[in-house]
Enzyme design. Structure first.
Site, PDB file in Angstrom:
ATOM      1  N   HIS A   1       0.839  -1.201   0.000  1.00  0.00           N
ATOM      2  CA  HIS A   1       0.000   0.000   0.000  1.00  0.00           C
ATOM      3  C   HIS A   1       0.875   1.252   0.000  1.00  0.00           C
ATOM      4  O   HIS A   1       1.733   1.407   0.881  1.00  0.00           O
ATOM      5  CB  HIS A   1      -0.912   0.003   1.226  1.00  0.00           C
TER       6      HIS A   1
ATOM      7  N   HIS B   1      -7.828   8.048  -4.135  1.00  0.00           N
ATOM      8  CA  HIS B   1      -8.457   6.755  -4.386  1.00  0.00           C
ATOM      9  C   HIS B   1      -9.558   6.834  -5.429  1.00  0.00           C
ATOM     10  O   HIS B   1      -9.950   5.804  -5.992  1.00  0.00           O
ATOM     11  CB  HIS B   1      -9.040   6.188  -3.083  1.00  0.00           C
TER      12      HIS B   1
ATOM     13  N   ARG C   1     -15.434  13.044  23.581  1.00  0.00           N
ATOM     14  CA  ARG C   1     -15.639  12.790  25.006  1.00  0.00           C
ATOM     15  C   ARG C   1     -17.075  13.149  25.343  1.00  0.00           C
ATOM     16  O   ARG C   1     -17.445  14.327  25.393  1.00  0.00           O
ATOM     17  CB  ARG C   1     -14.668  13.632  25.845  1.00  0.00           C
TER      18      ARG C   1
ATOM     19  N   CYS D   1      -8.527  16.300  26.898  1.00  0.00           N
ATOM     20  CA  CYS D   1      -9.240  15.732  28.036  1.00  0.00           C
ATOM     21  C   CYS D   1      -8.294  15.640  29.220  1.00  0.00           C
ATOM     22  O   CYS D   1      -7.104  15.354  29.066  1.00  0.00           O
ATOM     23  CB  CYS D   1      -9.769  14.350  27.663  1.00  0.00           C
TER      24      CYS D   1
ATOM     25  N   TYR E   1     -12.670  15.568  37.931  1.00  0.00           N
ATOM     26  CA  TYR E   1     -11.693  16.438  37.292  1.00  0.00           C
ATOM     27  C   TYR E   1     -10.944  17.314  38.299  1.00  0.00           C
ATOM     28  O   TYR E   1     -10.866  18.535  38.169  1.00  0.00           O
ATOM     29  CB  TYR E   1     -12.364  17.290  36.211  1.00  0.00           C
TER      30      TYR E   1
END
Length: 546
Positions: free
Chosen positions: A119, A144, A218, A265, A401
């Site tokens: 490839h 492609h 998230r 995050c 958190y």
């Protein structure tokens, strides 16, 4: 293109010499416009009046005689045989070199095991589609969409998808996740309900701006499906001010502001903390971070219209989303009012992401974007904004958190004793090569990202190939970073020469920001029970081919 043609020749000749008998006549097939290979009437000549000899000369020029012969042989046999039917489950099971690599395009099934190493984009790119459809990847790479690529793929067709397998089973109406949007199959899923996923490392730093389908996702709750025509954002007015109920058209009337911002995050790289000691949270690797160009109204302009201004006492801007759990509890978070009202902080009520309306997974129709601040405060599907004397009472603000000492466990944790995470510490990670990968001797390229919270610019990334004994400085790429407003990451790379006698590489990266903050060297001293703020030196071990 030349590389594709060269490889087509090699593959074609291989197939041609395997053929035990020569077909008695030539047949060529036309392709349909829906990228599927549908049988057409066989023909002895090519269009334009050329003889079959001349046609093969033209085809040989374009693809090489070997590729043309293999393709012709494949199509002739395809017209004479009834295609075998496969289920999607059978295709999904063929996603490794041991089981074979199968992919689909439209209703057709292909065994591309022999082509993976050939490839042009590298084996890892094709392996992302292993066991599934090619369309989501071909849509991102326009090369492609050409006839010679489709002809090359045609050699590997082994059958068709069972038509009955194309019927998607309906989810129960009571399922709160039944209406979730479709996601890109390349994403590495950490949880399905709610959906949380990250892009594979080899795609994460391929572009400075993360394409929307690859942006990490998230979610804490089911994704709401909101009507933009009836959407309203409620902004509670200040005492003596005026509360606002803003439609999308109302938001468009505010001056449009655009900025490039990296979202990360708090749990990014949590998987490295779990290697020290178990934590509670999703097993994020290095991909819970992405960068986009956001556009929308500045929060300071909207708050000013509602009569808000800085006050002498501490105050917070609280955000409430329109996503909620079965009890009606919505996701919420807050940031200090001083940041929200500061034009230089560039906090947005964003309605565009990379020049397009926000995707549903990323907050359509409006979300908060707080540059330099942890992703948990960038509330999506925004429904309400208010100014309060205390931070949001949301679970995700008060009981999640937050960072703690490594000695704190769940039996003695006191969430009220620790401040909510706002700005994140300096961070970097290696995205190429992958941990455990084998590289060739000679020139090797090492790539990754680096970012720091609070608008602090990354000024240097150090890379070691020998476990930290010696260091080299990587080259930084990306947009020029403004003082105190470096909201986006820097991509970096380092070209190194690996000598023939080298057996392995122990690669480390560490970033330094413009306040000369640097990443800690190990995980253990920063371990915490929630696995947040994981920013120790990123380490990978790579084998070197003999």
């Amino acid at each position: 293109t030349m590389l594709l043609l060269h490889r087509a020749v090699v593959i074609g000749l291989r197939h041609a010499f395997r053929t035990k008998s020569t077909p008695s006549r030539l047949c060529c097939q036309a392709f349909s416009t829906n990228d599927s290979f549908q049988p057409q009437t066989p023909s002895l000549t090519f269009s334009g009046g050329n003889s079959s000899t001349g046609g093969w000369r033209v085809m040989g020029t374009l693809l090489g005689l070997g590729a043309a012969w293999a393709y012709h042989d494949h199509r002739c046999r395809a017209t004479q045989e009834t295609p075998r039917m496969y289920t999607k489950e059978e295709v999904r099971s063929h996603c490794s070199s041991e089981m074979g690599i199968w992919v689909t395009l439209g209703s057709e099934v292909f065994d591309v095991t022999e082509f993976v190493d050939l490839h042009p984009g590298g084996p890892s790119k094709l392996m992302l589609a292993a066991g599934g459809p090619l369309e989501p990847f071909w849509a991102l790479y326009a090369v492609h969409n050409s006839s010679h690529v489709r002809e090359l793929l045609a050699q590997y067709k082994i059958g068709e998808l069972n038509p009955e397998d194309n019927v998607h089973p309906s989810l129960e109406n009571s399922d709160p996740y039944a209406d979730d949007p479709v996601r890109h199959p390349a994403l590495k899923v950490n949880s399905q309900r709610p959906f949380n996923a990250e892009p594979p490392p080899e795609l994460l730093t391929e572009n400075y701006i993360t394409p929307n389908p690859f942006f990490f996702t998230r979610n804490h709750l089911p994704v709401p499906n909101l009507d933009p025509d009836t959407y309203r954002l409620q902004v509670v007015g200040a005492p003596g001010g005026q509360s606002l109920s803003l439609s999308l058209d109302d938001l468009y009337k505010f001056p449009k502001h655009e900025i490039t911002v990296t979202l990360q995050c708090a749990g990014n790289r949590r998987s490295e903390m779990t290697q020290v000691k178990a934590v509670k949270g999703l097993e994020w690797k290095t991909g819970a971070i992405s960068t986009a160009r956001w556009a929308g109204a500045r929060l300071c302009d909207v708050l000013a219209q509602a009569g808000h201004q800085l006050c002498e006492t501490e105050a917070h801007v609280c955000f409430e989303g329109l996503d909620s759990d079965p009890t009606g509890t919505a996701y919420g978070a807050s940031i200090p009012l001083a940041r929200a009202l500061d034009p230089e902080a560039e906090v947005l009520l964003a309605y565009e992401m990379n020049g397009q309306p926000l995707p549903r997974d990323h907050g359509f129709p409006v979300r908060v974007v707080v540059p330099g601040v942890v992703g948990a405060r960038h509330v999506k599907w925004l429904g309400k904004v208010s100014v309060e004397s205390e931070e949001s009472y949301s679970h995700w603000q008060r009981r999640d958190y937050k960072g703690f000492s490594p000695s704190v466990d769940w039996d003695k944790v006191d969430f009220d004793s620790s401040p909510s995470i706002q700005e994140l510490p300096v961070q970097s990670a290696i995205t190429q090569p992958q941990d455990g990968e084998t590289v060739e001797t000679g020139e090797v390229t090492i790539k990754g990202y680096a970012w720091s919270g609070g608008g602090r610019a990354v000024i240097r990334v150090d890379v070691s190939l020998d476990g930290g004994l010696t260091w080299q400085t990587a080259e930084l790429d990306g947009e020029e970073q403004r003082p105190r407003k470096a909201w986006a990451w820097r991509l970096w790379q380092l070209q190194v020469h690996v000598p023939a006698e080298q057996k392995e590489l122990n690669i480390i990266c560490k970033a330094v920001d413009d306040s000369y903050n640097v990443q800690p060297d190990t995980v253990a001293p920063i371990w915490n029970l929630r696995g947040v703020l994981s920013n120790a030196w990123h380490r990978i071990h790579v084998h070197v081919a003999p």
